[in-house]
Write a protein that holds these residues in place. Structure first.
Motif, PDB file in Angstrom:
ATOM      1  N   LEU A   1       0.837  -1.193   0.000  1.00 13.41           N
ATOM      2  CA  LEU A   1       0.000   0.000   0.000  1.00 13.41           C
ATOM      3  C   LEU A   1       0.875   1.247   0.000  1.00 13.41           C
ATOM      4  O   LEU A   1       2.094   1.184   0.134  1.00 13.41           O
ATOM      5  N   LEU A   2       0.228   2.396  -0.147  1.00 16.34           N
ATOM      6  CA  LEU A   2       0.916   3.673  -0.049  1.00 16.34           C
ATOM      7  C   LEU A   2       0.709   4.254   1.338  1.00 16.34           C
ATOM      8  O   LEU A   2      -0.241   3.908   2.045  1.00 16.34           O
ATOM      9  N   SER A   3       1.571   5.153   1.732  1.00 17.65           N
ATOM     10  CA  SER A   3       1.438   5.854   3.009  1.00 17.65           C
ATOM     11  C   SER A   3       1.838   7.311   2.812  1.00 17.65           C
ATOM     12  O   SER A   3       2.437   7.666   1.786  1.00 17.65           O
ATOM     13  N   LEU A   4       1.500   8.151   3.789  1.00 16.68           N
ATOM     14  CA  LEU A   4       1.911   9.550   3.715  1.00 16.68           C
ATOM     15  C   LEU A   4       3.431   9.644   3.799  1.00 16.68           C
ATOM     16  O   LEU A   4       4.072   8.878   4.514  1.00 16.68           O
ATOM     17  N   LYS A   5       3.986  10.583   3.080  1.00 18.47           N
ATOM     18  CA  LYS A   5       5.431  10.774   3.098  1.00 18.47           C
ATOM     19  C   LYS A   5       5.901  11.152   4.497  1.00 18.47           C
ATOM     20  O   LYS A   5       5.160  11.746   5.283  1.00 18.47           O
ATOM     21  N   SER A   6       7.128  10.826   4.791  1.00 19.22           N
ATOM     22  CA  SER A   6       7.725  11.165   6.081  1.00 19.22           C
ATOM     23  C   SER A   6       7.732  12.681   6.260  1.00 19.22           C
ATOM     24  O   SER A   6       8.020  13.435   5.336  1.00 19.22           O
ATOM     25  N   GLY A   7       7.400  13.126   7.456  1.00 19.41           N
ATOM     26  CA  GLY A   7       7.387  14.556   7.750  1.00 19.41           C
ATOM     27  C   GLY A   7       6.055  15.222   7.518  1.00 19.41           C
ATOM     28  O   GLY A   7       5.892  16.407   7.822  1.00 19.41           O
ATOM     29  N   ILE A   8       5.068  14.475   6.998  1.00 17.34           N
ATOM     30  CA  ILE A   8       3.725  15.024   6.780  1.00 17.34           C
ATOM     31  C   ILE A   8       2.814  14.516   7.889  1.00 17.34           C
ATOM     32  O   ILE A   8       2.682  13.309   8.097  1.00 17.34           O
ATOM     33  N   THR A   9       2.192  15.428   8.601  1.00 19.53           N
ATOM     34  CA  THR A   9       1.233  15.056   9.644  1.00 19.53           C
ATOM     35  C   THR A   9      -0.094  15.747   9.389  1.00 19.53           C
ATOM     36  O   THR A   9      -0.157  16.822   8.800  1.00 19.53           O
ATOM     37  N   LEU A  10      -1.160  15.106   9.843  1.00 19.74           N
ATOM     38  CA  LEU A  10      -2.515  15.611   9.623  1.00 19.74           C
ATOM     39  C   LEU A  10      -3.115  16.061  10.946  1.00 19.74           C
ATOM     40  O   LEU A  10      -2.951  15.393  11.974  1.00 19.74           O
ATOM     41  N   HIS A  11      -3.833  17.183  10.926  1.00 16.65           N
ATOM     42  CA  HIS A  11      -4.414  17.760  12.136  1.00 16.65           C
ATOM     43  C   HIS A  11      -5.840  18.209  11.860  1.00 16.65           C
ATOM     44  O   HIS A  11      -6.179  18.572  10.727  1.00 16.65           O
ATOM     45  N   LEU A  12      -6.663  18.194  12.898  1.00 20.14           N
ATOM     46  CA  LEU A  12      -8.075  18.562  12.774  1.00 20.14           C
ATOM     47  C   LEU A  12      -8.376  19.777  13.634  1.00 20.14           C
ATOM     48  O   LEU A  12      -8.002  19.816  14.813  1.00 20.14           O
ATOM     49  N   TYR A  13      -9.045  20.765  13.042  1.00 20.61           N
ATOM     50  CA  TYR A  13      -9.509  21.938  13.793  1.00 20.61           C
ATOM     51  C   TYR A  13     -11.033  21.943  13.788  1.00 20.61           C
ATOM     52  O   TYR A  13     -11.668  21.737  12.748  1.00 20.61           O
ATOM     53  N   VAL A  14     -11.637  22.169  14.946  1.00 21.71           N
ATOM     54  CA  VAL A  14     -13.086  22.344  15.073  1.00 21.71           C
ATOM     55  C   VAL A  14     -13.335  23.586  15.909  1.00 21.71           C
ATOM     56  O   VAL A  14     -12.631  23.840  16.880  1.00 21.71           O
ATOM     57  N   ASN A  15     -14.319  24.373  15.519  1.00 24.28           N
ATOM     58  CA  ASN A  15     -14.571  25.600  16.275  1.00 24.28           C
ATOM     59  C   ASN A  15     -15.625  25.404  17.356  1.00 24.28           C
ATOM     60  O   ASN A  15     -15.999  26.352  18.042  1.00 24.28           O
ATOM     61  N   GLN A  16     -16.117  24.172  17.507  1.00 25.38           N
ATOM     62  CA  GLN A  16     -17.029  23.834  18.589  1.00 25.38           C
ATOM     63  C   GLN A  16     -16.730  22.424  19.069  1.00 25.38           C
ATOM     64  O   GLN A  16     -16.282  21.574  18.290  1.00 25.38           O
ATOM     65  N   LEU A  17     -16.983  22.165  20.342  1.00 22.77           N
ATOM     66  CA  LEU A  17     -16.892  20.787  20.816  1.00 22.77           C
ATOM     67  C   LEU A  17     -17.872  19.939  20.024  1.00 22.77           C
ATOM     68  O   LEU A  17     -19.035  20.322  19.878  1.00 22.77           O
ATOM     69  N   PRO A  18     -17.455  18.810  19.488  1.00 24.96           N
ATOM     70  CA  PRO A  18     -18.364  17.974  18.700  1.00 24.96           C
ATOM     71  C   PRO A  18     -19.558  17.510  19.523  1.00 24.96           C
ATOM     72  O   PRO A  18     -19.461  17.305  20.734  1.00 24.96           O
ATOM     73  N   LYS A  19     -20.682  17.329  18.849  1.00 27.11           N
ATOM     74  CA  LYS A  19     -21.877  16.838  19.522  1.00 27.11           C
ATOM     75  C   LYS A  19     -21.650  15.419  20.027  1.00 27.11           C
ATOM     76  O   LYS A  19     -20.937  14.632  19.418  1.00 27.11           O
ATOM     77  N   GLY A  20     -22.270  15.120  21.160  1.00 30.75           N
ATOM     78  CA  GLY A  20     -22.151  13.778  21.718  1.00 30.75           C
ATOM     79  C   GLY A  20     -21.441  13.776  23.050  1.00 30.75           C
ATOM     80  O   GLY A  20     -21.516  14.737  23.832  1.00 30.75           O
ATOM     81  N   ALA A  21     -20.726  12.707  23.324  1.00 32.64           N
ATOM     82  CA  ALA A  21     -20.112  12.503  24.634  1.00 32.64           C
ATOM     83  C   ALA A  21     -19.035  13.522  24.958  1.00 32.64           C
ATOM     84  O   ALA A  21     -18.689  13.703  26.126  1.00 32.64           O
ATOM     85  N   ALA A  22     -18.475  14.208  23.946  1.00 33.08           N
ATOM     86  CA  ALA A  22     -17.456  15.230  24.221  1.00 33.08           C
ATOM     87  C   ALA A  22     -18.045  16.397  25.007  1.00 33.08           C
ATOM     88  O   ALA A  22     -17.326  17.093  25.721  1.00 33.08           O
TER      89      ALA A  22
END
Length: 594
Positions: A330-351
């Protein structure tokens, strides 16, 4: 089959840059299949009680409970394989200030592990030292440990013995943690790619006014890079189409971080489910909540880079974020690349756990805990526990799992989904940044996303793991526009798009006024049929005839056997741990081919 033959671990060195968030990745024997009688631990009430440190409840049984004596002013909070967790014991106020303890450490009078334990006691911190691994290849066998302070995991330390690995993990944690202790009366220092030195300036006693983790994370220049990038990208998109400015109240974005900086690659807004319960042709977007929309936009980004990789153009292949994996075909992300998530509200649910549960867990019953941290359903704008007696599964309205639960699932299965798993290894988010101006702490998020699935990695197939993201609070980038007539609409965009698409969340289709429209039927570019079209393009370019000749959407998903196995393990684990059953989709939901 012996335990040694079931599990094999691979570890790699920790990246040198201090910005990197190192999380565990476990590589498993690909020949190992999940057994329906897997060894899941816990009883529903007992498992929640252990998670929140609730006192044992009469009539509830706890499994695998260990008792041990620990010398010193800290009690052993829990004992798990490869994990040590401590919380402050019932001792009186410490007479030694943190500054004195740090000075002793600097002078070589104590080691990093001892200092961490002492600081945890003085500053009333929850300290956990857990065994983990890192992704990649390295010659020889190494142990790996990571320190978790108040739910925040620090860089991984390795060693040829467990003792050496724990000590190195403690040193890594102190490099990131100690500089903040000297910044209570002034602005925090700017972060760099090199871990900052230990504090040397004189400060007032820290034990009198130590701030919460969220305080210094809000002011960290590293954490501010991502929300600034999101704000800039959102402003660019909205400025081109001012008529849709109110669509950004609830925003989520995925950011790719490299040594050269941060880039927003996918963005979504929205807060609704569609009115239509089932779409037999895959042309209706059922869940238009911001995080779900952003994630589907991320999938479009991944498809685009797969097409670049498989193209006959060497320049495009080089620009792709993918590279062949050394561990699979399989393929993978290149070394040195990281993924991040931004949300402007706490997600609905148990959070969004009530304050009383976060701040005073001993005042509530185990039954209340079950209801709050369980899996949740989104029904007509309301969020209900799967244990709620008011939910009618036979009703005609659209029902989906809560956003929090979906994030929990993605941190185990990856954000790529089943179809993309035919081509790439799981893609995980390294950090989640919450830009909610009304939020003061994120313990509920930490418990929901991480602690509910803690310990599942050993049961997952090869390449899948419980990837524990770094969760932090950052400033909000969105100003609320309540009362707008466009509150049911949301926008989506991913890198390479010339314009945004505006989708009516209640209808699940593009609106007539949208800057981008796929065609007269107004099917969104995020719908399942559109994803299937992109999948076929990639399968053709990759010369995967087995995938090209398979037409049914559902059949293609089921052919991703490791992904389906991991999903089965996850849902069984959540149920066995007492968090409830995952909502099963109707069988005819994916029986379309065009």
């Amino acid at each position: 089959m012996t335990e040694a033959s079931r599990v094999s671990l691979a570890v790699v060195p920790v990246p040198e840059d201090s910005d990197a968030i190192t999380s565990p990745v476990v590589f498993r024997n690909p020949n190992r299949m999940f057994s329906g009688s897997g060894s899941f631990r816990g009883f529903r009430g007992a498992s929640f009680a252990r998670m929140l440190n609730l006192p044992p409840t009469s009539g509830l049984r706890e499994s695998n409970k260990h008792k041990s004596t620990f010398n010193g002013p800290w009690e052993r909070d829990s004992v798990r394989q490869g994990t040590k967790s401590f919380r402050p014991g019932p001792s009186g106020k410490s007479k030694v200030s943190p500054k004195v303890l740090v000075e002793k450490y600097k002078n070589g009078e104590t080691n990093a592990l001892s200092l961490l334990h002492q600081l945890a006691h003085v500053l009333q911190l929850h300290l956990e030292i857990k065994e983990t691994v890192t992704a990649g290849n390295i010659t020889g066998f190494y142990f790996a440990f990571a320190v978790v302070i108040d739910g925040v995991q620090h860089r991984t330390g390795m060693g040829v013995t467990k003792k050496e690995a724990r000590l190195n993990a403690a040193k890594c944690a102190l490099e990131e943690f100690l500089p903040h202790l000297g910044c209570l009366k002034s602005d925090l220092p700017r972060a760099s790619d090199v871990p900052p030195p230990l504090p040397v300036k004189e400060e007032p006693s820290i034990s009198d006014s130590y701030p919460c983790r969220a305080f210094y994370e809000r002011k960290s220049s590293v954490n501010l890079q991502i929300p600034h990038a999101v704000k800039d990208q959102l402003s660019k998109l909205i400025n081109r189409h001012q008529e849709f400015s109110s669509c950004g109240d609830t925003t989520a974005a995925f950011i790719v971080k490299t040594s050269s900086g941060c880039e927003v690659v996918a963005l979504g807004t929205g807060n609704f489910n569609s009115k239509e319960c089932v779409s037999s042709n895959g042309r209706v977007v059922h869940d238009s909540h911001a995080v779900v929309t952003a994630r589907r936009s991320l999938m479009r980004y991944l498809y685009r880079h797969l097409l670049m990789y498989f193209s006959k153009n060497a320049n495009l292949t080089e620009k792709s974020v993918f590279t062949p994996s050394a561990n699979s075909n399989l393929l993978s992300l290149k070394s040195g690349i990281t993924l991040h998530l931004y949300v402007n509200q706490l997600p609905k649910g148990a959070a969004q756990i009530p304050t009383k549960l976060r701040l005073n867990p001993f005042s509530i019953t185990t039954l209340q805990v079950n209801s709050e941290i369980s899996l949740h359903l989104s029904v007509e704008g309301k969020v209900l526990s799967v244990f709620s007696s008011t939910f009618d599964n036979s009703a005609s309205e659209m029902v989906s799992m809560s956003t929090t639960d979906k994030i929990t699932q993605w941190q185990v299965l990856g954000y790529q989904g089943a179809l993309l798993s035919h081509f790439i290894e799981p893609v995980y988010v390294q950090s989640i940044l919450v830009g909610d101006s009304g939020c003061t702490e994120i313990r509920g998020m930490e418990m929901s996303v991480n602690q509910r699935v803690e310990g599942i990695t050993s049961q997952l197939p090869m390449f899948y793991c419980m990837m524990r993201p770094h969760i932090s609070l950052v400033p909000s980038v969105v100003t609320s526009n309540t009362g707008s007539s466009q509150l049911t609409c949301g926008i989506n965009w991913s890198e390479g798009d010339s314009s945004v698409e505006v989708v009516d969340g209640l209808e699940g289709k593009t609106i007539e006024e949208s800057p981008f429209k796929s065609g007269p039927a107004l099917a969104s570019r995020l719908c399942k049929a559109a994803m299937l079209h992109r999948f076929r393009l990639v399968a053709k370019e990759a010369q995967r005839q087995d995938l090209v000749t398979t037409s049914c959407y559902r059949e293609l998903k089921m052919m991703a056997k490791p992904y389906q196995e991991a999903k089965h393990v996850l849902r069984a684990y959540l149920c066995q741990q007492g968090f409830g059953s995952w909502l099963e989709k109707r069988p005819d939901n994916g029986n379309f081919s065009a």
